[in-house]
Motif scaffolding. Structure first.
Motif: not given
Ligand SMILES: Nc1ncnc2c1ncn2[C@@H]1O[C@H](COP(=O)(O)OP(=O)(O)OP(=O)(O)O)[C@@H](O)[C@H]1O
Ligand SMILES: [Mg+2]
Lengths: 445, 265
Positions: A324-325, A328, A443, A445, B108-113, B120, B158, B160
């Motif tokens: 899914s990443i 995205a 990771r 989070w 499905n957000p990126f694992p970022k802020s 992005y 984040p 997520t």
């Protein structure tokens, strides 16, 4: 039976029925098997560690004789001009005599000298390496000549063994290298404070020494050689492995050919390491003409060995990134490269690093292929600093362990165990690093 | 379904944004989309409805070529965006996806802020010249997604770590930030509570001013509320396509009628 009947016949929850009892006892049995299995593993580890530590820790301490030595100018510099070329003419034999006389004088002064023991016999308490050390000290500092210095002389291997419990009066009686009288003298000197067991940094820094001088044998060259090889493995295997994995995982089409490559990589990981040694000998030394026993060839061979490990770990880490990443990133219009480098690789990094460090640790402990490419040779000179040093002959830690165990003098067993301890410390450090890096990049989070 | 607004609502624009002709999609040997012809209008919300497995997502993913990432998927027929065939050899799907954005069913957000999630797209497409402009784009995208007030104090947190509904609005903000011409949404509200759903629906209605929106939904009410045109898919066929009001009040095909009255599902 109606539902109402059933509820009447339903047993209480407070009593366990036969099935539940059987299931519970099966679970209990399984737990016991598990505990036993873990126990066996831990016990084996404890036995291994205690035997290695028990016989190896001695290598980090060394018996030293402290005595005043008068550096007689008449002997060391007969011409009196302090010309380095002339000074160099005084050989270790001269210095050896000087040390023997100094020791005899010192024990006589304290009234410890046994009746009728010759100067040479007293001098035999000192290691044959000591005159060379003293000579180097004088050549480096000629102004010492003519003065009296306090010299810490390495004791001979048998004397060292006596204080570490390896040599006894009985064994000395049968030994042509040492006599019980010498051991008695050594014991008296110890009581008089002239002999002590001191920390032995030389074990880490010294190069290997000959069969007859276990007391001065060290791991310096082997540690350097291993470090050089690890640098080569890291610099080559990590980028090649990661690039290959990314290509195979993200770009390669699914067909017969890539299937074949995949099977081969998996097989390569299982190939006995000595085969890589034969390959290295044939390709790098005989065909490409690279120098024998050099860290470069060793590093290349170990790189070949480590690549499959890194590739398999990296591909697993890439596969574990949720699709899914990727969707995205592609969905907002990132290219494949951007998707991989901005999103997939960072998420896979902990897995890649762990795989790499495990691969490196494997390579660090690898012995067999290095024997074949000549790293088993006796190397007394330190390799130069990199990059030229990559071509100089060097040893490697695990091969040094093997070398030590091949020698006759029992003192080398202590050295071999000491080398294993050093190797284990390096491996432990690498594994801790792997855990730390994992934590750092995991990771959050 | 008796909402009177349906009939009152007019379709303001009539120029065709996307036109699909004789589209066939195969997954290996499975024929997932059969001969679909659709015209999606500019500045309009088009809803795709239909029973599970009928190919709504598949067709949606054809429009921005996300199906390219599935090895066994094969697309035939023509899909034109502003008259240009998006399956033409010369088209780079990456460039296409910058113009046709997508919001997925599962957030499905990126694992970022939060900030980086929204920033992005504009960053990689070079839409902004400096940090100040980027800040502005991020803020306006988050405002459009009705998320700004909830996250403005923790843009560095984040993405997520948000709740499911907030994550989905973050994904919408991320898609909106690149100012696409078409926004594809695959069941964007399936993870949301009624309040967040209402916010997203309101947002979709606002987005219509600038974009053409295609939304897949299982909720008939939602389709009726937000869309101007509705397409009903069944077993890979496009059964009926027309004004939302007409589809829900006066369906021409019996299958459509059965579905919207709950008899096919
Ligand atoms: N990756 C795939 N590989 C093979 N077959 C697929 C794949 N994705 C979808 N299909 C098949 O294509 C058909 C249409 O699937 P699609 O996901 O488009 O349905 P959908 O209308 O979106 O359903 P839902 O409402 O449940 O999301 C289904 O029969 C499905 O099994
Ligand atoms: Mg779907």
């Amino acid at each position: 039976m109606t539902l109402a009947d059933m509820s009447q016949h339903r047993p209480s929850l407070y009593t366990k029925d036969a099935r539940t009892k059987a299931r519970n006892s099966a679970e209990k049995r399984f737990r016991i098997y598990g505990v036993v299995a873990v126990g066996v593993g831990v016990l084996a580890l404890i036995v291994l560690l205690s035997s290695v530590l028990g016989s190896g820790l001695g290598a980090f301490r060394q018996t030293m004789l402290s005595l005043p030595v008068t550096l007689d100018a008449k002997l060391l510099d007969p011409k009196g001009n302090r010309d380095p070329a002339d000074l160099a003419k005084a050989t270790t034999i001269t210095y050896g005599k000087l040390l023997s006389q100094a020791l005899e004088a010192a024990v006589t002064e304290k009234g410890l000298a046994p009746e009728g023991m010759k100067t040479k016999e007293i001098g035999a308490l000192i290691s044959k390496e000591a005159p060379a050390i003293l000579r180097n000290q004088v050549l480096a500092k000629p102004e010492l000549i003519g003065t009296t210095i306090d010299f810490e002389a390495l004791a001979g291997g048998r004397i060292d063994g006596f204080f570490k419990g390896r040599v006894t009066m009985e064994s000395a009686a049968l030994d042509s290298n040492v006599s019980p009288a010498q051991l008695e003298l050594a014991q008296k000197m110890r009581d008089a404070g002239m002999i002590k067991l001191a920390l032995n940094p030389a074990f880490i820094t010294n190069p290997d020494a000959s069969e007859l001088r276990p007391e001065s044998a060290g791991l310096g060259v082997a540690i350097l050689g291993s470090a050089y090889m690890m640098i080569i493995v890291l610099v080559l295997a990590l980028p090649i492995g990661v690039a290959a994995s990314i290509y195979l995982e993200e770009f390669a089409p699914q067909n017969r050919f890539t299937d074949l490559i995949e099977v081969n990589i998996a097989n390569l990981a299982a190939v006995p390491s000595i085969v890589f040694g034969i390959l290295g000998l044939a390709v790098f030394i005989n065909f490409a003409g690279m120098p024998q026993s050099s860290p470069l060839v060793g590093g290349l061979v170990l790189t070949l060995m480590t690549l499959p490990t890194i590739i398999i770990a990296t591909r697993a880490a890439l596969k574990a990134v949720p699709p899914s990443i990727k969707d995205a990133a592609l969905g907002v219009g990132a290219s494949k490269m951007q998707t991989i480098f901005h999103h997939v690789l960072p998420l896979a990094l902990p897995g890649i690093l762990t795989g790499t460090i495990i691969g490196l640790a494997q390579a660090l402990g690898e012995t067999a292929p290095l024997l074949l490419i000549g790293m088993v040779a006796f190397v007394k000179d330190y390799p130069a600093a990199p990059p030229e040093g990559f071509l100089d002959p060097a040893a490697a830690l695990p091969v040094q362990v093997y070398n030590f165990t091949q020698r006759a003098d029992p003192a080398f067993i202590e050295r071999a165990s000491g080398a294993i301890i050093v190797l284990l410390v390096f491996l432990l450090a690498m594994n801790i690093l792997a855990v730390l890096l994992r934590r750092r990049f995991e990771r959050r989070w | 379904m008796n909402d009177m607004r349906l009939t009152e609502r007019t379709v303001d624009a009539t120029d065709i944004k996307i036109s699909a002709r004789k589209v066939q999609v195969f997954y290996g040997t499975t024929h997932a989309i059969k001969d679909v012809d659709v015209d999606i209008l500019d500045k309009t919300v088009t809803a795709f409805i239909g029973p599970s497995g009928c190919g709504k997502s598949t067709f949606l993913r054809c429009i921005n070529r996300m199906n390219d990432t599935i090895d066994i998927c094969r697309v035939e027929g023509d899909i034109l965006l502003d008259g240009e065939d998006i399956y033409n050899k010369k088209v780079d799907p990456v460039q296409l996806r910058a113009r046709v954005g997508m919001v997925f069913q599962k957030p499905n957000p990126f694992p970022k802020s939060i900030y980086d999630n929204v920033a992005y797209g504009p960053k990689i497409h070079g839409l902004v010249k400096n940090k100040a402009e980027l800040d502005e784009v991020v803020e306006s995208a988050l405002r459009k997604a009705a998320l700004w007030n909830e996250v403005k104090d923790r843009l560095d947190a984040p993405g997520t770590g948000l709740s499911g509904g907030q994550q989905q609005r973050l994904c919408i903000a991320r898609a909106v930030a690149t100012s696409p011409e078409v926004l594809l949404m695959d069941e964007p509200c399936s993870a949301l509570d009624p309040i967040a759903t209402a916010q997203v629906e309101e947002l979709i209605d606002e987005l219509r001013e600038n974009f053409s929106v295609v939304i897949v939904t299982h909720s008939m009410q939602q389709a009726a509320r937000v869309s101007q045109r509705t397409a009903f898919f069944h077993l890979g066929n496009l059964v009926e396509f027309g004004e939302t009001g007409q589809i829900f009040t006066n369906p021409r095909d019996p299958r459509t009628e059965s579905y919207i009255t709950g008899r096919i599902g």
